[in-house]
Design an enzyme around this catalytic site. Structure first.
Site, PDB file in Angstrom:
ATOM      1  N   ARG A 263       0.834  -1.195   0.000  1.00 55.14           N
ATOM      2  CA  ARG A 263       0.000   0.000   0.000  1.00 55.14           C
ATOM      3  C   ARG A 263       0.874   1.252   0.000  1.00 55.14           C
ATOM      4  O   ARG A 263       1.857   1.327   0.731  1.00 55.14           O
ATOM      5  CB  ARG A 263      -0.914   0.010   1.232  1.00 55.14           C
ATOM      6  CG  ARG A 263      -1.808  -1.202   1.279  1.00 55.14           C
ATOM      7  CD  ARG A 263      -2.771  -1.169   2.436  1.00 55.14           C
ATOM      8  NE  ARG A 263      -3.573  -2.398   2.423  1.00 55.14           N
ATOM      9  CZ  ARG A 263      -4.493  -2.716   3.328  1.00 55.14           C
ATOM     10  NH1 ARG A 263      -4.736  -1.879   4.338  1.00 55.14           N
ATOM     11  NH2 ARG A 263      -5.168  -3.832   3.226  1.00 55.14           N
ATOM     12  N   ARG A 278       2.649   0.745  10.367  1.00 53.54           N
ATOM     13  CA  ARG A 278       2.176   1.147   9.046  1.00 53.54           C
ATOM     14  C   ARG A 278       3.319   1.070   8.044  1.00 53.54           C
ATOM     15  O   ARG A 278       4.207   1.914   8.049  1.00 53.54           O
ATOM     16  CB  ARG A 278       1.619   2.580   9.120  1.00 53.54           C
ATOM     17  CG  ARG A 278       0.817   3.016   7.903  1.00 53.54           C
ATOM     18  CD  ARG A 278       0.202   4.383   8.123  1.00 53.54           C
ATOM     19  NE  ARG A 278      -0.680   4.391   9.281  1.00 53.54           N
ATOM     20  CZ  ARG A 278      -1.987   4.077   9.228  1.00 53.54           C
ATOM     21  NH1 ARG A 278      -2.533   3.770   8.088  1.00 53.54           N
ATOM     22  NH2 ARG A 278      -2.709   4.106  10.314  1.00 53.54           N
ATOM     23  N   GLU A 350      -5.932  -1.321  15.426  1.00 59.23           N
ATOM     24  CA  GLU A 350      -6.538  -2.266  14.485  1.00 59.23           C
ATOM     25  C   GLU A 350      -5.568  -3.383  14.087  1.00 59.23           C
ATOM     26  O   GLU A 350      -4.428  -3.131  13.718  1.00 59.23           O
ATOM     27  CB  GLU A 350      -6.978  -1.515  13.229  1.00 59.23           C
ATOM     28  CG  GLU A 350      -7.598  -2.434  12.191  1.00 59.23           C
ATOM     29  CD  GLU A 350      -7.968  -1.714  10.895  1.00 59.23           C
ATOM     30  OE1 GLU A 350      -8.033  -0.465  10.903  1.00 59.23           O
ATOM     31  OE2 GLU A 350      -8.185  -2.404   9.885  1.00 59.23           O
ATOM     32  N   SER A 353      -9.943  -6.662  10.275  1.00 57.50           N
ATOM     33  CA  SER A 353     -11.139  -5.977   9.838  1.00 57.50           C
ATOM     34  C   SER A 353     -11.959  -6.982   9.050  1.00 57.50           C
ATOM     35  O   SER A 353     -11.480  -7.531   8.069  1.00 57.50           O
ATOM     36  CB  SER A 353     -10.726  -4.795   8.962  1.00 57.50           C
ATOM     37  OG  SER A 353     -11.820  -3.964   8.693  1.00 57.50           O
ATOM     38  N   ARG A 390       1.421  -6.559  12.475  1.00 57.71           N
ATOM     39  CA  ARG A 390       0.875  -5.943  13.681  1.00 57.71           C
ATOM     40  C   ARG A 390       0.763  -6.953  14.823  1.00 57.71           C
ATOM     41  O   ARG A 390       0.831  -6.582  15.997  1.00 57.71           O
ATOM     42  CB  ARG A 390      -0.480  -5.303  13.383  1.00 57.71           C
ATOM     43  CG  ARG A 390      -0.312  -4.044  12.549  1.00 57.71           C
ATOM     44  CD  ARG A 390      -1.571  -3.228  12.427  1.00 57.71           C
ATOM     45  NE  ARG A 390      -1.319  -2.064  11.578  1.00 57.71           N
ATOM     46  CZ  ARG A 390      -2.236  -1.163  11.252  1.00 57.71           C
ATOM     47  NH1 ARG A 390      -3.475  -1.286  11.709  1.00 57.71           N
ATOM     48  NH2 ARG A 390      -1.926  -0.137  10.492  1.00 57.71           N
TER      49      ARG A 390
END
Length: 416
Positions: A263, A278, A350, A353, A390
RNA sequence: GGAGAGAUGGCUGAGUGGUCGAAAGCGGCGGCCUUGAAAGCCGUUGAGCUCGCAAGGGCUCCCAGGGUUCGAAUCCCUGUCUCUCCGCCA
């Protein structure tokens, strides 16, 4: 894609529900008008086409009978109609192009029971699971631990690529690999079939799941090729069924895959610059399910349960959040996030999801199944189980010891 | 990267200007036969849009985009992809 017929029929309601997701009524009105214009033009065009076809057929018959003169007369007629057809066709094409682009950029309709809200602050906590660990020493962040133990080499990542790339070393690299294996096995025990997929996909694939056309700036693109690096395994997994009609969907399709995800993280420049929360590249094990419409709610629960249970096995404290309308992703009708406890930040972050996209992706990708004689759109669902990087962060921080080391969660030990 | 071949319905595959949305076979579905099944026989079986309460009708689609023609799966051009051989290579 949203259902244009539904938009036409039930405009007020749709507009109201999409407003909660930040869509302007004006844009929808525009789409509705285009859609109606398109239908009208198409009907008109088809009438002319029908006429042309039947006249042409007559010419064929006359020619065979040798009545050349009569045939010539009809030819003149057809030529007039042809001009009309060409003109209408061009108009129609323009409208369709515009309609397509606009309609593809409208996000999915949120479910009726999704809490209305503006942003992440309006998300609704469902439950908390696990004890938040208490430390009798000053906790370190994962990036501090990572540098001290020489597990995370941020400089090397920058040297090889650029910022937001990190090299994992020794135990960190091994935990990363162990986690991938653990998650895949865990998901298989929930009945998800393991799949290995391409990490590069074409634009058609990206369009079906909703990344294109609207979010192309978030994607890494291969130069001179119609190929993009996947931002999540959801894209290839769901697209396995693009343009397919599944003959028997009594049992839902359940898939899981490990892939790296890429990303650009455009627009998040200030955020999470430290550590590996991130990154431009991160590992994730993904769940995807394809179900009949009436089965998707149950599947959604099952996927939330599967991802949650993975965290419980790792003995990491987490909470479940129901996303509000304003925080819902583009393709999602409903989403539950799992957030894991990050001691150094003193908050939940997070880590998974899970989304039900209803028929939004199915309509874009023409994913259908046979129901008797009819072909109906499926529902598609996706969820992380889990984001690997994560999870590594959570383990490093939650399992840190006073002497600056990190314990290995017991479920992972057999994978190390 | 070089040379060649090809792209047609769930699959195999025929079709080279009109009655072709497309033969045939396989597969699927329904029926007959059978105690049940297999075999055999008969029938049925592409997708999307649109009009219609329905029955049914119309349009589009034979990789994609252009072109020729009254009419294109079929002829011409461009692109993409796939396969085979050679080269390179984990």
């Amino acid at each position: 894609m949203i259902d244009l017929k539904l938009l036409e029929k039930d405009f007020e309601n749709i507009a109201k529900r999409l407003k909660a997701k930040g869509v302007k009524e004006e844009d929808l009105k525009n789409i509705k008008i285009l859609f109606e214009e398109k239908k009208e033009l198409k009907t008109l065009l088809e009438n002319y086409q029908a006429k042309r076809n039947s006249l042409s057929k007559n010419i064929g018959l006359l020619m065979r009978e040798g009545k050349k003169e009569e045939a010539e007369k009809i030819k003149i007629q057809v030529n007039e109609i042809k001009e009309k057809i060409e003109e209408l066709n061009e108009k129609l094409k323009k409208i369709e192009e515009e309609l397509d682009l606009k309609a593809l950029s409208i996000p999915n309709l949120p479910d009726e029971d999704v809490p209305v809200g503006k942003d992440e602050n309006d998300n609704v906590e469902i439950k908390r699971v696990g004890e938040i660990p208490k430390f009798d020493f000053e906790v370190k962040s994962h990036d501090e631990i990572g540098e001290e133990l020489n597990w995370l080499d941020f400089k090397a990542g920058v040297k090889l690529a650029k910022s937001r790339f990190t090299v994992l070393k020794s135990e960190a690299a091994r935990i990363e690999r162990a986690l991938i294996n653990f998650f895949l096995d865990h998901n298989r025990s929930y009945g998800f079939e393991e799949v290995y997929v391409p990490f590069l996909v074409n634009s058609e694939t990206m369009t079906a799941t909703g990344q294109l056309p609207k979010f192309k700036d978030d994607l890494f693109k291969i130069e001179d090729e119609d190929l993009y690096l996947i931002p999540t395994a959801e894209v290839p997994l769901t697209n396995l069924f693009r343009d397919e009609i599944i003959s028997d969907l009594n049992e839902p399709v359940k898939l899981t895959a490990y892939t790296p995800c890429f990303r650009k993280e455009a627009g998040s420049y200030g955020k999470d610059t430290k550590g590996i929360i991130r990154q431009h590249q991160f590992d994730k094990v993904e769940l995807v399910a394809i179900t009949k419409p009436e089965d998707s709610d149950k599947m959604f629960e099952e996927m939330v349960e599967c991802a949650s249970n993975a965290l419980e096995k790792l003995e990491l404290p987490y909470r479940q959040l129901m996303l509000c309308t304003g925080d819902l992703g583009f393709s999602a009708a409903k989403t539950i996030d799992l957030e894991v406890w990050i001691p150094s930040q003193n908050k939940y972050r997070e880590i998974s999801s899970v989304s039900n996209t209803r028929d939004f992706q199915a309509r874009r990708g023409k994913i259908r199944y046979k129901e008797g004689k009819k072909n109906r759109l499926t529902h598609t669902l996706n969820g992380s189980s889990l984001a690997v990087g994560r999870t590594l962060v959570a383990i490093m921080e939650n399992y840190q010891t006073k002497d600056g080391k990190v314990k290995i969660p017991s479920v992972l030990q057999k994978y190390m």
